[in-house]
Design an enzyme around this catalytic site. Structure first.
Site, PDB file in Angstrom:
ATOM      1  N   GLY A  75       0.751  -1.255  -0.014  1.00 44.04           N
ATOM      2  CA  GLY A  75      -0.175  -0.171   0.089  1.00 44.04           C
ATOM      3  C   GLY A  75       0.693   1.491   0.078  1.00 44.04           C
ATOM      4  O   GLY A  75       1.909   1.318   0.590  1.00 44.04           O
ATOM      5  N   GLY A 116      -8.583  -6.496   4.052  1.00 40.60           N
ATOM      6  CA  GLY A 116      -9.234  -7.333   3.479  1.00 40.60           C
ATOM      7  C   GLY A 116     -10.086  -6.568   3.424  1.00 40.60           C
ATOM      8  O   GLY A 116     -10.167  -5.524   2.598  1.00 40.60           O
ATOM      9  N   ASP A 170       6.001 -13.409 -17.360  1.00 39.33           N
ATOM     10  CA  ASP A 170       5.383 -12.590 -16.246  1.00 39.33           C
ATOM     11  C   ASP A 170       4.617 -13.141 -15.404  1.00 39.33           C
ATOM     12  O   ASP A 170       4.657 -14.187 -15.670  1.00 39.33           O
ATOM     13  CB  ASP A 170       4.442 -10.842 -17.183  1.00 39.33           C
ATOM     14  CG  ASP A 170       4.941 -10.131 -16.490  1.00 39.33           C
ATOM     15  OD1 ASP A 170       4.441  -9.626 -15.368  1.00 39.33           O
ATOM     16  OD2 ASP A 170       3.671  -9.385 -17.199  1.00 39.33           O
ATOM     17  N   CYS A 186     -11.990 -10.041  -8.049  1.00 35.94           N
ATOM     18  CA  CYS A 186     -11.815 -10.326  -6.593  1.00 35.94           C
ATOM     19  C   CYS A 186     -12.219  -9.717  -5.734  1.00 35.94           C
ATOM     20  O   CYS A 186     -12.717  -8.294  -5.842  1.00 35.94           O
ATOM     21  CB  CYS A 186     -10.299 -10.286  -6.379  1.00 35.94           C
ATOM     22  SG  CYS A 186      -9.767 -10.417  -4.326  1.00 35.94           S
ATOM     23  N   CYS A 199      -7.714 -20.132  -2.386  1.00 34.18           N
ATOM     24  CA  CYS A 199      -8.620 -18.976  -2.742  1.00 34.18           C
ATOM     25  C   CYS A 199      -7.903 -18.985  -4.610  1.00 34.18           C
ATOM     26  O   CYS A 199      -6.583 -18.454  -4.442  1.00 34.18           O
ATOM     27  CB  CYS A 199      -8.497 -18.104  -1.943  1.00 34.18           C
ATOM     28  SG  CYS A 199     -10.225 -16.704  -2.549  1.00 34.18           S
ATOM     29  N   CYS A 211     -10.091 -15.992  -8.443  1.00 36.03           N
ATOM     30  CA  CYS A 211      -9.687 -15.504  -9.945  1.00 36.03           C
ATOM     31  C   CYS A 211      -9.414 -15.994 -10.694  1.00 36.03           C
ATOM     32  O   CYS A 211      -9.735 -15.666 -12.001  1.00 36.03           O
ATOM     33  CB  CYS A 211      -9.045 -14.215 -10.032  1.00 36.03           C
ATOM     34  SG  CYS A 211      -7.546 -14.689  -8.655  1.00 36.03           S
TER      35      CYS A 211
END
Length: 494
Positions: free
Chosen positions: A51, A127, A369, A406, A462, A465
């Site tokens: 972030g 989250g 990539d 997501c 998970c 995506c």
């Protein structure tokens, strides 16, 4: 309530065709150190990749809570002696924020703080709650007044209105009502508390520095200060740091786990260890598996820097092809470089990457990539490599095709903006103008991670995506009266 209360703030243009998915934030906590704020700032600095738009620290000095929250990078915010001298205390929690929509506003910067009936309470969250809009509407109907557009504030109100004789019991009551993915660090006047969601989608680790105990999103935050990594916080576990050894409280009894596999592919720093696995080694293993699955005739393996480097190293090792830095990244172009006019914007990817002509000219090149999202950057990189005189360009991707958005705290476009949701692999190859294109398969990804495949009946990760298999309810999205929009068009989140 009026629909205008939930009107999304406008989405600014993505600078320089930014074509990555982004983790929303990082959390850090420390208890039992006389210089807690300085260590929190160090930890947040190590977690800056999660972030880059805002950061905050709240401390407790035994008498009162002290806070500083600001827009910008950690090193700019917490390098001031005037700021750090106010953040006194033996306990601290901190947060780095990546804003997924609209302008970053100070009112959304965490940690959030509230004076509750049982005392002061600070909270930071990584989250996304998939029933946040539904809960928010219910709370406002009951008289709650929100000061931010962050779903983290939903936690605050739920805790404030929960039954319980102490803040931990109230947190447990609030956690029973929320859905989605979260890692939390909270601070009361006698404890720092870490909590992880029942499926362990988002990461949270526990460490020790002398007599002090710490939480962080990743282990690299411990390395910067010489702290010892102790263990991962378990899915569905609350850990309380106070006097003596940490106290563990089981929030949920389930043993399922669906950790976000994209942490290994891209989000986490390569030098972190998550769930017992080195992120760097995981990325190299994915590259090796990718080479086993789809190896073209080529002369050279070139990573798309920086996130493609470990997978490209693994690909080169397995394929026995030479590895070289055929693309050089400019690390000094950020989100606030300039307000680009059209002429500058047309320069596109060259503001961030430049081809290393002597390495590429006359070569059959394999570009490696981590992922393809919209495809805008990939297309320009291929054009740039071809312009150097590369005779063939083959692209290999260290993740399966991203086909679904997501809803667990990651910035992804709506499905209609995801290239792999609109085109087949062959169509994407033509769109990117590559001689061949291959993504790692889902089974290959699971093999690289040393886990049974999805056909085992219990996925270890998970991977929604890639599959659209969301491990929790998407209540806000399912409820027509409380729609959860995509993370690129909804309320600003933590």
């Amino acid at each position: 309530m009026p629909a205008s209360r939930f009107t999304p703030e406008p989405q600014p243009g993505l600078p320089f065709d930014d074509d990555r998915v982004h983790e929303e934030c990082a959390v850090f906590g420390i208890h039992g150190h006389p210089d807690a704020a300085a260590h929190a700032a160090l930890g947040l600095h190590a977690l800056q990749h999660r972030g880059q738009e805002a950061s905050g620290i709240v401390t407790f000095d035994g008498q009162r809570f002290n806070a500083h929250r600001e827009l910008g990078l950690v090193g700019d915010i917490f390098s001031s002696e005037a700021v750090m001298s106010r953040l006194v205390g033996h306990a601290a929690i901190g947060h780095n924020r990546y804003s997924t929509t609209g302008d970053t506003l100070l009112r959304n910067v965490q940690p959030l703080f509230a004076d509750l009936s049982l005392g002061g309470f600070a909270l930071a969250h990584n989250g996304n709650l998939t029933n946040a809009t539904t809960l928010r509407r219910e709370l406002v109907t009951r008289g709650a007044i929100f000061q931010s557009t962050s779903d983290t504030e939903v936690f605050i109100h739920l805790i404030a209105t929960s039954a319980g004789s102490n803040l931990i019991d109230r947190m447990l009551g609030a956690l029973a009502l929320v859905e989605g993915a979260y890692s939390l660090v909270a601070m009361t006047d006698d404890a720092v508390i870490g909590v992880r969601d029942p499926l362990g989608v988002r990461p949270l680790v526990l460490g020790r520095l002398g007599d002090a105990w710490l939480f962080a999103s990743e282990t690299c935050a411990f390395d910067i200060m010489g702290a010892e990594f102790v263990r991962d916080v378990d899915p569905g576990e609350m850990v309380v740091l106070g006097q003596g050894e940490p106290r563990s409280i089981r929030v949920t009894s389930g043993n399922r786990q669906r950790f976000c596999v994209f942490e290994y592919i891209y989000f986490a720093r390569p030098d972190s260890v998550i769930e017992g696995t080195s992120v760097y080694e995981a990325r190299k293993a994915i590259g090796r598996e990718l080479a086993r699955e789809s190896l073209p005739e080529a002369d050279l393996v070139v990573p798309v820097p920086d996130s493609g480097v470990p997978a490209a190293l693994g690909f080169a090792e397995e394929s026995k092809l030479p590895f070289d830095l055929g693309i050089i990244r400019n690390h000094y172009v950020g989100r606030t470089f300039i307000e680009p006019g059209q002429e500058i914007r047309n320069l596109g990817v060259k503001l961030k990457h430049n081809a290393n002509r002597p390495m590429l000219e006359g070569k059959r090149v394999v570009l490696v990539d981590d992922s393809i999202v919209r495809g805008t950057t990939s297309r320009k990189i291929v054009q740039m490599v071809r312009a150097t005189g590369a005779t063939e360009v083959h692209m290999r991707i260290a993740s399966p095709p991203i086909t679904d958005p997501c809803f667990y705290g990651v910035d992804t476009p709506e499905r209609g903006q995801l290239l792999a949701a609109q085109m087949s692999v062959e169509e994407i190859a033509r769109h990117l103008d590559v001689d061949s294109l291959a993504f790692i398969s889902m089974d290959g990804l699971y093999r690289a991670m040393g886990r049974p495949g999805r056909d085992s009946g219990q996925p270890a990760f998970c991977d929604a995506c890639f599959t659209g298999d969301y491990p929790t309810r998407l209540t806000d999205r399912e409820n027509p009266n409380s729609p959860q929009l995509s993370l690129l068009s909804e309320l600003k989140r933590a």
